[in-house]
Design a protein around this motif. Structure first.
Motif, mmCIF file in Angstrom:
data_model
loop_
_atom_site.group_PDB
_atom_site.id
_atom_site.type_symbol
_atom_site.label_atom_id
_atom_site.label_comp_id
_atom_site.label_asym_id
_atom_site.label_seq_id
_atom_site.Cartn_x
_atom_site.Cartn_y
_atom_site.Cartn_z
ATOM 1 N N UNK A 92 1.020 3.801 -13.376
ATOM 2 C CA UNK A 92 -0.086 3.484 -12.446
ATOM 3 C C UNK A 92 0.444 3.414 -11.019
ATOM 4 N N UNK A 93 1.630 2.842 -10.851
ATOM 5 C CA UNK A 93 2.247 2.786 -9.528
ATOM 6 C C UNK A 93 2.531 4.170 -8.973
ATOM 7 N N UNK A 94 2.964 5.089 -9.833
ATOM 8 C CA UNK A 94 3.193 6.477 -9.414
ATOM 9 C C UNK A 94 1.886 7.115 -8.970
ATOM 10 N N UNK A 95 0.847 6.880 -9.730
ATOM 11 C CA UNK A 95 -0.475 7.413 -9.383
ATOM 12 C C UNK A 95 -0.922 6.888 -8.017
ATOM 13 N N UNK A 96 -0.761 5.588 -7.794
ATOM 14 C CA UNK A 96 -1.163 4.982 -6.521
ATOM 15 C C UNK A 96 -0.318 5.484 -5.355
ATOM 16 N N UNK A 97 0.984 5.646 -5.567
ATOM 17 C CA UNK A 97 1.859 6.142 -4.493
ATOM 18 C C UNK A 97 1.492 7.570 -4.119
ATOM 19 N N UNK A 98 1.191 8.404 -5.107
ATOM 20 C CA UNK A 98 0.773 9.777 -4.826
ATOM 21 C C UNK A 98 -0.517 9.818 -4.028
ATOM 22 N N UNK A 99 -1.434 8.933 -4.377
ATOM 23 C CA UNK A 99 -2.709 8.853 -3.661
ATOM 24 C C UNK A 99 -2.477 8.429 -2.208
ATOM 25 N N UNK A 100 -1.638 7.410 -1.997
ATOM 26 C CA UNK A 100 -1.331 6.953 -0.632
ATOM 27 C C UNK A 100 -0.671 8.065 0.178
ATOM 28 N N UNK A 101 0.219 8.795 -0.445
ATOM 29 C CA UNK A 101 0.934 9.860 0.264
ATOM 30 C C UNK A 101 -0.038 10.954 0.703
ATOM 31 N N UNK A 102 -0.957 11.307 -0.172
ATOM 32 C CA UNK A 102 -1.947 12.323 0.216
ATOM 33 C C UNK A 102 -2.793 11.810 1.359
ATOM 34 N N UNK A 103 -3.129 10.521 1.328
ATOM 35 C CA UNK A 103 -3.930 9.923 2.386
ATOM 36 C C UNK A 103 -3.206 9.882 3.724
ATOM 37 N N UNK A 152 4.168 13.563 13.384
ATOM 38 C CA UNK A 152 5.445 12.893 13.108
ATOM 39 C C UNK A 152 5.222 11.660 12.223
ATOM 40 N N UNK A 153 4.296 10.781 12.622
ATOM 41 C CA UNK A 153 4.075 9.547 11.877
ATOM 42 C C UNK A 153 3.455 9.808 10.514
ATOM 43 N N UNK A 154 2.618 10.827 10.424
ATOM 44 C CA UNK A 154 2.062 11.180 9.116
ATOM 45 C C UNK A 154 3.175 11.648 8.173
ATOM 46 N N UNK A 155 4.100 12.421 8.695
ATOM 47 C CA UNK A 155 5.230 12.871 7.882
ATOM 48 C C UNK A 155 6.087 11.688 7.445
ATOM 49 N N UNK A 156 6.344 10.768 8.361
ATOM 50 C CA UNK A 156 7.151 9.589 8.027
ATOM 51 C C UNK A 156 6.477 8.787 6.913
ATOM 52 N N UNK A 157 5.178 8.558 7.029
ATOM 53 C CA UNK A 157 4.453 7.822 5.985
ATOM 54 C C UNK A 157 4.490 8.567 4.660
ATOM 55 N N UNK A 158 4.350 9.874 4.717
ATOM 56 C CA UNK A 158 4.378 10.677 3.500
ATOM 57 C C UNK A 158 5.766 10.682 2.866
ATOM 58 N N UNK A 159 6.801 10.706 3.691
ATOM 59 C CA UNK A 159 8.179 10.647 3.194
ATOM 60 C C UNK A 159 8.410 9.303 2.495
ATOM 61 N N UNK A 160 7.946 8.221 3.112
ATOM 62 C CA UNK A 160 8.076 6.895 2.494
ATOM 63 C C UNK A 160 7.364 6.850 1.144
ATOM 64 N N UNK A 161 6.168 7.412 1.085
ATOM 65 C CA UNK A 161 5.415 7.420 -0.167
ATOM 66 C C UNK A 161 6.103 8.298 -1.212
ATOM 67 N N UNK A 162 6.705 9.397 -0.776
ATOM 68 C CA UNK A 162 7.445 10.253 -1.720
ATOM 69 C C UNK A 162 8.641 9.491 -2.285
ATOM 70 N N UNK A 163 9.308 8.713 -1.435
ATOM 71 C CA UNK A 163 10.424 7.880 -1.910
ATOM 72 C C UNK A 163 9.929 6.847 -2.923
ATOM 73 N N UNK A 164 8.797 6.227 -2.635
ATOM 74 C CA UNK A 164 8.236 5.267 -3.584
ATOM 75 C C UNK A 164 7.876 5.960 -4.892
ATOM 76 N N UNK A 165 7.313 7.151 -4.807
ATOM 77 C CA UNK A 165 6.974 7.899 -6.017
ATOM 78 C C UNK A 165 8.223 8.192 -6.840
ATOM 79 N N UNK A 166 9.289 8.578 -6.161
ATOM 80 C CA UNK A 166 10.542 8.836 -6.875
ATOM 81 C C UNK A 166 11.055 7.566 -7.542
ATOM 82 N N UNK A 184 9.992 17.962 -1.311
ATOM 83 C CA UNK A 184 8.889 17.774 -0.362
ATOM 84 C C UNK A 184 9.314 16.835 0.762
ATOM 85 N N UNK A 185 10.025 15.777 0.413
ATOM 86 C CA UNK A 185 10.511 14.843 1.429
ATOM 87 C C UNK A 185 11.432 15.517 2.425
#
Length: 161
Positions: free
Chosen positions: A54-65, A124-138, A107-108
């Motif tokens: 469920x955490x992976x699902x939520x992290x993927x959703x946040x990253x897309x957002x 830039x900031x969108x990429x940083x947030x997405x990178x953080x979410x990708x790390x959380x997903x990993x 992707x990160x």
């Protein structure tokens, strides 16, 4: 479609992405796939790993957002849609999770390249947030893998936990 086929198609598309728009669109696809696989495992996976799934699902959703960029109007997303919606099965959970972890890393790295070279502050900031979410997903992927390996450890040690 099996998760490994979707991961392969997404890995290929990310590797072929030549422009900023292509990379952002494919990173979005990677996060959507993480969300879909997490959701699938939260429902169909081993009970011990469902919270991490469920955490992976939520992290993927946040990253897309996090990725609100004109690239999401890219033909690859508009015309092809989200590849993740084609997910129908996860045959080999361990293999899928290992491949997904690698894909999230790819992707990160691609997003780091964009963030490092853009002069557009919002991107830039969108990429940083997405990178953080990708790390959380990993991290979530690794957590699920740990849960999957526990029964094997117990069995190998003669039932001692």
């Amino acid at each position: 479609m099996d998760a490994m086929r979707l991961i392969g198609a997404t890995r290929h598309a990310l590797a072929q992405a030549g422009s900023v728009q292509d990379v952002v669109a494919e990173a979005w696809q990677v996060h959507a796939l993480a969300e879909a696989i997490g959701g699938h495992l939260a429902v169909n996976g081993p009970a011990a790993a469902r919270a991490e799934a469920r955490g992976l699902c939520e992290a993927g959703c946040r990253a897309r957002g996090a990725l609100h960029h004109p690239a999401l109007h890219h033909p690859a997303v508009r015309n092809g849609g989200m590849r993740a919606v084609q997910l129908t099965e996860v045959r080999d959970v361990r293999r899928v999770l290992l491949a997904l972890g690698e894909l999230l890393g790819d992707a990160g790295i691609a997003l780091v390249g964009i963030a490092s070279n853009t002069e557009e502050e919002a991107l830039y900031w969108q990429c940083v947030e997405s990178i953080d979410a990708a790390d959380e997903s990993r991290d979530r992927v690794h957590g699920i893998l740990r849960h999957l390996e526990r029964p094997l450890e117990v069995w190998e040690h003669g039932g001692a936990a």
